[in-house]
Design a protein around this motif. Sequence first.
Motif, PDB file in Angstrom:
ATOM      1  N   ALA A   1     -32.267 -77.351  34.524  1.00 48.26           N
ATOM      2  CA  ALA A   1     -33.520 -77.584  34.220  1.00 48.26           C
ATOM      3  C   ALA A   1     -34.335 -77.562  35.678  1.00 48.26           C
ATOM      4  CB  ALA A   1     -33.855 -78.501  33.067  1.00 48.26           C
ATOM      5  N   GLY A   2     -33.702 -78.295  36.604  1.00 52.48           N
ATOM      6  CA  GLY A   2     -34.252 -78.681  37.631  1.00 52.48           C
ATOM      7  C   GLY A   2     -34.836 -77.578  38.439  1.00 52.48           C
ATOM      8  N   ARG A   3     -34.173 -76.266  38.196  1.00 57.46           N
ATOM      9  CA  ARG A   3     -34.556 -75.044  39.045  1.00 57.46           C
ATOM     10  C   ARG A   3     -35.243 -74.386  37.856  1.00 57.46           C
ATOM     11  NH1 ARG A   3     -29.472 -73.111  42.501  1.00 57.46           N
ATOM     12  NH2 ARG A   3     -28.775 -73.423  40.377  1.00 57.46           N
ATOM     13  N   THR A   4     -35.510 -74.605  36.757  1.00 59.19           N
ATOM     14  CA  THR A   4     -36.192 -73.822  35.716  1.00 59.19           C
ATOM     15  C   THR A   4     -37.781 -74.009  36.005  1.00 59.19           C
ATOM     16  OG1 THR A   4     -34.301 -74.024  34.245  1.00 59.19           O
ATOM     17  CG2 THR A   4     -36.209 -73.448  33.075  1.00 59.19           C
ATOM     18  N   ASN A   5     -38.384 -72.640  35.649  1.00 58.57           N
ATOM     19  CA  ASN A   5     -39.856 -72.761  36.048  1.00 58.57           C
ATOM     20  C   ASN A   5     -40.395 -73.479  34.574  1.00 58.57           C
ATOM     21  OD1 ASN A   5     -41.950 -71.118  34.086  1.00 58.57           O
ATOM     22  ND2 ASN A   5     -42.255 -70.418  36.054  1.00 58.57           N
ATOM     23  N   ASN A   6     -41.295 -74.418  34.965  1.00 58.20           N
ATOM     24  CA  ASN A   6     -41.656 -75.404  33.896  1.00 58.20           C
ATOM     25  C   ASN A   6     -42.447 -74.638  32.760  1.00 58.20           C
ATOM     26  OD1 ASN A   6     -40.940 -77.315  35.343  1.00 58.20           O
ATOM     27  ND2 ASN A   6     -43.017 -78.022  36.408  1.00 58.20           N
ATOM     28  N   ILE A   7     -43.094 -73.598  32.991  1.00 58.60           N
ATOM     29  CA  ILE A   7     -43.660 -72.903  31.545  1.00 58.60           C
ATOM     30  C   ILE A   7     -42.803 -72.478  30.819  1.00 58.60           C
ATOM     31  CG2 ILE A   7     -45.095 -71.104  30.958  1.00 58.60           C
ATOM     32  CD1 ILE A   7     -46.758 -71.443  33.551  1.00 58.60           C
ATOM     33  N   TYR A   8     -41.662 -71.899  31.163  1.00 58.27           N
ATOM     34  CA  TYR A   8     -40.559 -71.285  30.469  1.00 58.27           C
ATOM     35  C   TYR A   8     -39.771 -72.667  29.691  1.00 58.27           C
ATOM     36  CZ  TYR A   8     -36.440 -69.654  28.632  1.00 58.27           C
ATOM     37  OH  TYR A   8     -35.072 -69.008  27.830  1.00 58.27           O
ATOM     38  N   LEU A   9     -39.465 -73.502  30.792  1.00 57.97           N
ATOM     39  CA  LEU A   9     -38.875 -74.760  30.218  1.00 57.97           C
ATOM     40  C   LEU A   9     -39.532 -75.409  29.042  1.00 57.97           C
ATOM     41  CD1 LEU A   9     -36.470 -76.709  30.626  1.00 57.97           C
ATOM     42  CD2 LEU A   9     -37.923 -78.041  32.198  1.00 57.97           C
ATOM     43  N   ALA A  10     -40.827 -75.407  29.011  1.00 58.22           N
ATOM     44  CA  ALA A  10     -41.728 -75.909  27.992  1.00 58.22           C
ATOM     45  C   ALA A  10     -41.416 -75.229  26.663  1.00 58.22           C
ATOM     46  CB  ALA A  10     -43.278 -76.138  28.360  1.00 58.22           C
ATOM     47  N   LYS A  11     -41.511 -73.878  26.827  1.00 58.14           N
ATOM     48  CA  LYS A  11     -41.523 -72.979  25.793  1.00 58.14           C
ATOM     49  C   LYS A  11     -39.901 -73.171  24.972  1.00 58.14           C
ATOM     50  CE  LYS A  11     -42.074 -68.119  25.090  1.00 58.14           C
ATOM     51  NZ  LYS A  11     -42.067 -66.945  25.684  1.00 58.14           N
ATOM     52  N   ILE A  12     -39.007 -73.416  25.678  1.00 58.44           N
ATOM     53  CA  ILE A  12     -37.716 -73.347  25.056  1.00 58.44           C
ATOM     54  C   ILE A  12     -37.492 -75.064  24.450  1.00 58.44           C
ATOM     55  CG2 ILE A  12     -36.243 -74.100  27.017  1.00 58.44           C
ATOM     56  CD1 ILE A  12     -34.149 -72.377  25.827  1.00 58.44           C
ATOM     57  N   ILE A  13     -38.016 -76.064  25.115  1.00 61.72           N
ATOM     58  CA  ILE A  13     -37.961 -77.332  24.676  1.00 61.72           C
ATOM     59  C   ILE A  13     -38.879 -77.400  23.326  1.00 61.72           C
ATOM     60  CG2 ILE A  13     -38.473 -79.976  25.272  1.00 61.72           C
ATOM     61  CD1 ILE A  13     -36.028 -78.801  26.583  1.00 61.72           C
ATOM     62  N   GLU A  14     -39.984 -76.988  23.387  1.00 61.59           N
ATOM     63  CA  GLU A  14     -40.782 -76.785  22.216  1.00 61.59           C
ATOM     64  C   GLU A  14     -39.962 -76.155  20.959  1.00 61.59           C
ATOM     65  OE1 GLU A  14     -45.177 -76.225  22.589  1.00 61.59           O
ATOM     66  OE2 GLU A  14     -45.206 -75.103  20.939  1.00 61.59           O
ATOM     67  N   ALA A  15     -39.560 -75.083  21.219  1.00 60.70           N
ATOM     68  CA  ALA A  15     -38.672 -74.403  20.240  1.00 60.70           C
ATOM     69  C   ALA A  15     -37.431 -75.204  19.577  1.00 60.70           C
ATOM     70  CB  ALA A  15     -38.082 -72.845  20.823  1.00 60.70           C
ATOM     71  N   VAL A  16     -36.695 -75.655  20.444  1.00 62.18           N
ATOM     72  CA  VAL A  16     -35.758 -76.748  19.975  1.00 62.18           C
ATOM     73  C   VAL A  16     -35.899 -77.894  19.313  1.00 62.18           C
ATOM     74  CG1 VAL A  16     -33.845 -75.670  21.800  1.00 62.18           C
ATOM     75  CG2 VAL A  16     -35.047 -77.909  22.322  1.00 62.18           C
ATOM     76  N   ILE A  17     -37.007 -78.418  19.767  1.00 67.14           N
ATOM     77  CA  ILE A  17     -37.586 -79.553  19.031  1.00 67.14           C
ATOM     78  C   ILE A  17     -37.965 -79.091  17.442  1.00 67.14           C
ATOM     79  CG2 ILE A  17     -39.504 -81.357  18.687  1.00 67.14           C
ATOM     80  CD1 ILE A  17     -39.357 -81.696  21.625  1.00 67.14           C
ATOM     81  N   LYS A  18     -38.601 -78.085  17.550  1.00 67.03           N
ATOM     82  CA  LYS A  18     -39.092 -77.355  16.207  1.00 67.03           C
ATOM     83  C   LYS A  18     -37.931 -77.212  15.220  1.00 67.03           C
ATOM     84  CE  LYS A  18     -42.429 -74.366  14.667  1.00 67.03           C
ATOM     85  NZ  LYS A  18     -42.688 -72.720  14.682  1.00 67.03           N
ATOM     86  N   ALA A  19     -36.930 -76.867  16.104  1.00 67.67           N
ATOM     87  CA  ALA A  19     -35.236 -76.624  15.225  1.00 67.67           C
ATOM     88  C   ALA A  19     -34.725 -77.966  14.683  1.00 67.67           C
ATOM     89  CB  ALA A  19     -34.383 -75.782  15.893  1.00 67.67           C
ATOM     90  N   GLY A  20     -35.176 -79.008  15.285  1.00 65.58           N
ATOM     91  CA  GLY A  20     -34.373 -80.187  14.896  1.00 65.58           C
ATOM     92  C   GLY A  20     -33.948 -81.180  15.980  1.00 65.58           C
ATOM     93  N   ALA A  21     -34.117 -80.748  17.288  1.00 61.77           N
ATOM     94  CA  ALA A  21     -33.290 -81.575  18.264  1.00 61.77           C
ATOM     95  C   ALA A  21     -34.211 -82.975  18.225  1.00 61.77           C
ATOM     96  CB  ALA A  21     -33.408 -81.183  19.836  1.00 61.77           C
ATOM     97  N   THR A  22     -33.267 -83.871  18.293  1.00 64.12           N
ATOM     98  CA  THR A  22     -33.820 -85.218  18.275  1.00 64.12           C
ATOM     99  C   THR A  22     -34.068 -85.971  19.823  1.00 64.12           C
ATOM    100  OG1 THR A  22     -31.381 -85.953  17.847  1.00 64.12           O
ATOM    101  CG2 THR A  22     -32.952 -86.015  16.102  1.00 64.12           C
ATOM    102  N   VAL A  23     -33.141 -85.172  20.853  1.00 69.04           N
ATOM    103  CA  VAL A  23     -33.208 -85.836  22.160  1.00 69.04           C
ATOM    104  C   VAL A  23     -33.179 -84.344  23.102  1.00 69.04           C
ATOM    105  CG1 VAL A  23     -32.042 -86.841  24.025  1.00 69.04           C
ATOM    106  CG2 VAL A  23     -31.670 -87.598  21.525  1.00 69.04           C
ATOM    107  N   VAL A  24     -34.135 -84.417  24.042  1.00 65.91           N
ATOM    108  CA  VAL A  24     -34.129 -83.182  24.816  1.00 65.91           C
ATOM    109  C   VAL A  24     -33.712 -83.745  26.285  1.00 65.91           C
ATOM    110  CG1 VAL A  24     -35.647 -81.724  23.343  1.00 65.91           C
ATOM    111  CG2 VAL A  24     -36.550 -83.333  25.013  1.00 65.91           C
ATOM    112  N   ASN A  25     -32.674 -82.946  26.710  1.00 67.39           N
ATOM    113  CA  ASN A  25     -32.172 -83.482  27.896  1.00 67.39           C
ATOM    114  C   ASN A  25     -32.562 -82.537  29.255  1.00 67.39           C
ATOM    115  OD1 ASN A  25     -30.609 -84.210  30.029  1.00 67.39           O
ATOM    116  ND2 ASN A  25     -28.555 -83.625  29.265  1.00 67.39           N
ATOM    117  N   ILE A  26     -33.062 -82.936  30.077  1.00 66.53           N
ATOM    118  CA  ILE A  26     -33.537 -82.031  31.244  1.00 66.53           C
ATOM    119  C   ILE A  26     -32.820 -82.161  32.465  1.00 66.53           C
ATOM    120  CG2 ILE A  26     -35.687 -81.598  32.445  1.00 66.53           C
ATOM    121  CD1 ILE A  26     -36.138 -81.432  29.146  1.00 66.53           C
ATOM    122  N   PRO A  27     -31.662 -81.589  32.523  1.00 70.96           N
ATOM    123  CA  PRO A  27     -30.709 -81.924  33.526  1.00 70.96           C
ATOM    124  C   PRO A  27     -31.331 -81.486  35.022  1.00 70.96           C
ATOM    125  CG  PRO A  27     -29.645 -80.753  31.818  1.00 70.96           C
ATOM    126  CD  PRO A  27     -31.016 -80.664  31.733  1.00 70.96           C
TER     127      PRO A  27
END
Length: 393
Positions: free
Chosen positions: A142-168
Amino acid sequence: MEKIQIFDTSLRDGEQVPGCKLNPKEKIKIAKELEELGVDTIEAGFPISSPNDFESVNQISKEIKNTTVCALSRAVEKDIKAAADAVQYAKRPRIHTGIGTSELHIKYKFNSTEDKIIERAVAAVKYAKSFVEDVEFYAEDAGRTNNIYLAKIIEAVIKAGATVVNIPDTTGYCLPQEYSNKIGFLKEYVNGIDNAIISTHCHNDLGMATANSIAGIEQGARQIECTMNGIGERAGNTALEEVVMTIKQRMHQRFYTDIKTPMLNRISKMISEEMCMMVQANKAIVGENAFAHSSGIHQDGVIKKRENYEIINPIDVGVDHSSIILTARSGRAALAYRAKQIGFDLYKDQLDIAYEKFIHLADMHKEVQEAELSTMLNQLFEDSQFQAVQLQK
Ligand code: KIV
Ligand code: ZN
């Protein structure tokens, strides 16, 4: 006051270090100590990686009562199933699943596309959710991931039920400001971000791991992933003792952790021994020299008032006292202090004579040990003239 959760990954990321491998018995011993220390989550291992690791996670899940036990998996069904089986007896089980999200990982690790990676991430979280309620998702690199794409995938996994989102920050690439902006960006633009806990997971390739984790907390992360003594892949992970003491010493008006800090020194030594991984002497908090003073100016200051040169009370991290080390850089105050500790209360003129002798001795050694100091002082006191010098203290 807000709580910062401490997620210890000494038994997973820490154990990936060459030469640090542990057997199930050793892992259980460490897990019990970590529970006692007060960590919120123990990442016990990567069950699909080997039968021994599966066994370790399984045993730890049975033994640990008050702490969440977490198992790592890739976004692959057979990994997730192994993780679920391994934590099935845990009182508080968690599955940690995820996938690489940087352009480099998507292209060269997975030969895939951004959309397909989101699909895999969502499917992995949903599958993990079919076994446990508590599912943590990691966006590797995530450190080298584009922030817009990172936001998109994080939003999707939270919607799928993730309780914790790790940004390594998997490669330890980020500067504190960049990592801070990243967490801030997610907090601002991800729909549903408040339904999950944001977690930091920072590697130390540029020596920024602690600074980056703290920067993440400032922007809304509420879990820090870390290891005792900062052990981990390459230059290691964020050191648990560093972030915990930073929060305690510098951020205590806003944050706290449940870590029993007086246990830190003992656990650090135990993990160092079990994992055959030496702690460098100048390591913050738990290094041999963390509370040792050897230059004359500092020694004089510490003897007058400890806080002159120490921002942490050693007792708070399980070290009995600060040490005054005798070297060729030491001054009279240190010599008088150490002499008094072994029963020689010197008058001022005696100290001058003793110091002359001491400095020659110190020039021949890196450090003058107590036994040598004692011999030197005993020899001086055999001289009746030295004994007679009693002008003033
Ligand atoms: O550094 C990293 O990205 C990791 C993940 C597997 C969480 O250790
Ligand atoms: Zn890692």
